[in-house]
Motif scaffolding. Structure first.
Motif, mmCIF file in Angstrom:
data_model
loop_
_atom_site.group_PDB
_atom_site.id
_atom_site.type_symbol
_atom_site.label_atom_id
_atom_site.label_comp_id
_atom_site.label_asym_id
_atom_site.label_seq_id
_atom_site.Cartn_x
_atom_site.Cartn_y
_atom_site.Cartn_z
ATOM 1 N N GLY A 149 -24.655 22.549 1.706
ATOM 2 C CA GLY A 149 -24.887 23.943 2.052
ATOM 3 C C GLY A 149 -26.170 24.387 2.404
ATOM 4 O O GLY A 149 -26.746 25.085 2.504
ATOM 5 N N THR B 284 -25.317 17.728 5.580
ATOM 6 C CA THR B 284 -25.871 18.417 4.517
ATOM 7 C C THR B 284 -25.194 19.753 4.448
ATOM 8 O O THR B 284 -25.270 20.340 3.464
ATOM 9 C CB THR B 284 -27.466 18.563 5.089
ATOM 10 N N GLN B 285 -24.908 20.299 5.739
ATOM 11 C CA GLN B 285 -24.238 21.766 5.682
ATOM 12 C C GLN B 285 -23.006 21.617 4.849
ATOM 13 O O GLN B 285 -22.677 22.583 3.989
ATOM 14 C CB GLN B 285 -24.203 22.115 7.169
ATOM 15 N N LYS B 286 -22.163 20.506 5.176
ATOM 16 C CA LYS B 286 -20.976 20.655 4.444
ATOM 17 C C LYS B 286 -20.898 20.265 3.076
ATOM 18 O O LYS B 286 -20.255 21.003 2.332
ATOM 19 C CB LYS B 286 -19.952 19.297 5.104
ATOM 20 N N PRO C 270 -28.118 23.715 6.164
ATOM 21 C CA PRO C 270 -28.327 25.246 6.225
ATOM 22 C C PRO C 270 -27.028 25.701 5.757
ATOM 23 O O PRO C 270 -25.925 25.470 5.660
ATOM 24 C CB PRO C 270 -28.780 25.596 7.770
ATOM 25 N N HIS D 165 -25.147 18.154 10.047
ATOM 26 C CA HIS D 165 -23.656 18.637 9.788
ATOM 27 C C HIS D 165 -23.443 18.197 8.595
ATOM 28 O O HIS D 165 -22.603 18.670 7.608
ATOM 29 C CB HIS D 165 -22.740 17.985 10.932
ATOM 30 N N LYS E 282 -23.735 27.687 5.036
ATOM 31 C CA LYS E 282 -22.550 27.931 5.826
ATOM 32 C C LYS E 282 -21.746 29.003 5.226
ATOM 33 O O LYS E 282 -21.723 29.628 4.086
ATOM 34 C CB LYS E 282 -21.620 26.395 5.661
#
Length: 129
Positions: free
Chosen positions: A33, A28-30, A35, A26, A37
């Motif tokens: 990017g 790394t996504q925020k 995975p 969560h 987003k």
């Protein structure tokens, strides 16, 4: 039952590792990017701070370093996320999208009290803790 009792500490480590890995994703996504987003997170917003906590605490909990303080911060951030971001959208967690926040909150709270388990850097640094 003896077999289950013997494996309890190792399964605690597995719970810690898997929960932290998903929590870390969560962050790394925020922030990174990864995975990819479909949303942007503004720097220094509540979502950005949540991403920092997810990234840093997720990494610490994953490897089992400073596990209890990191899990305490992660648990608190998920309680905050639930009450600020999800609860205002409805009473039921399955409707307001807060079920993951509640699960993270209580899994990390459990880890605060149970410790990191034997497969952790904390256990390697202090085997009696």
């Amino acid at each position: 039952m003896r077999f289950l009792n013997e494996w309890q500490p190792r399964v605690l480590s597995l719970l810690r590792i898997v929960s932290a890995l998903i929590f870390l994703l969560h962050g790394t996504q925020k922030l990174l990017g990864i995975p990819p987003k479909s949303f942007e997170v503004a720097a220094f917003s509540l979502s950005w701070f949540a991403g920092v906590i997810e990234l840093v605490c997720g990494a610490l909990i994953l490897v089992g370093f400073m596990t209890r303080p990191a899990a305490f911060l992660a648990s608190g951030s998920m309680a905050f996320a639930y009450w600020i971001g999800h609860a205002p959208r409805g009473l039921f967690p399955t409707v307001n999208g807060g079920d993951a926040a509640i699960l993270y909150c209580f899994i990390f709270l459990y880890i605060v009290f149970a410790g990191p388990g034997p497969w952790s850097l904390d256990a390697k640094r202090n085997p009696k803790a």
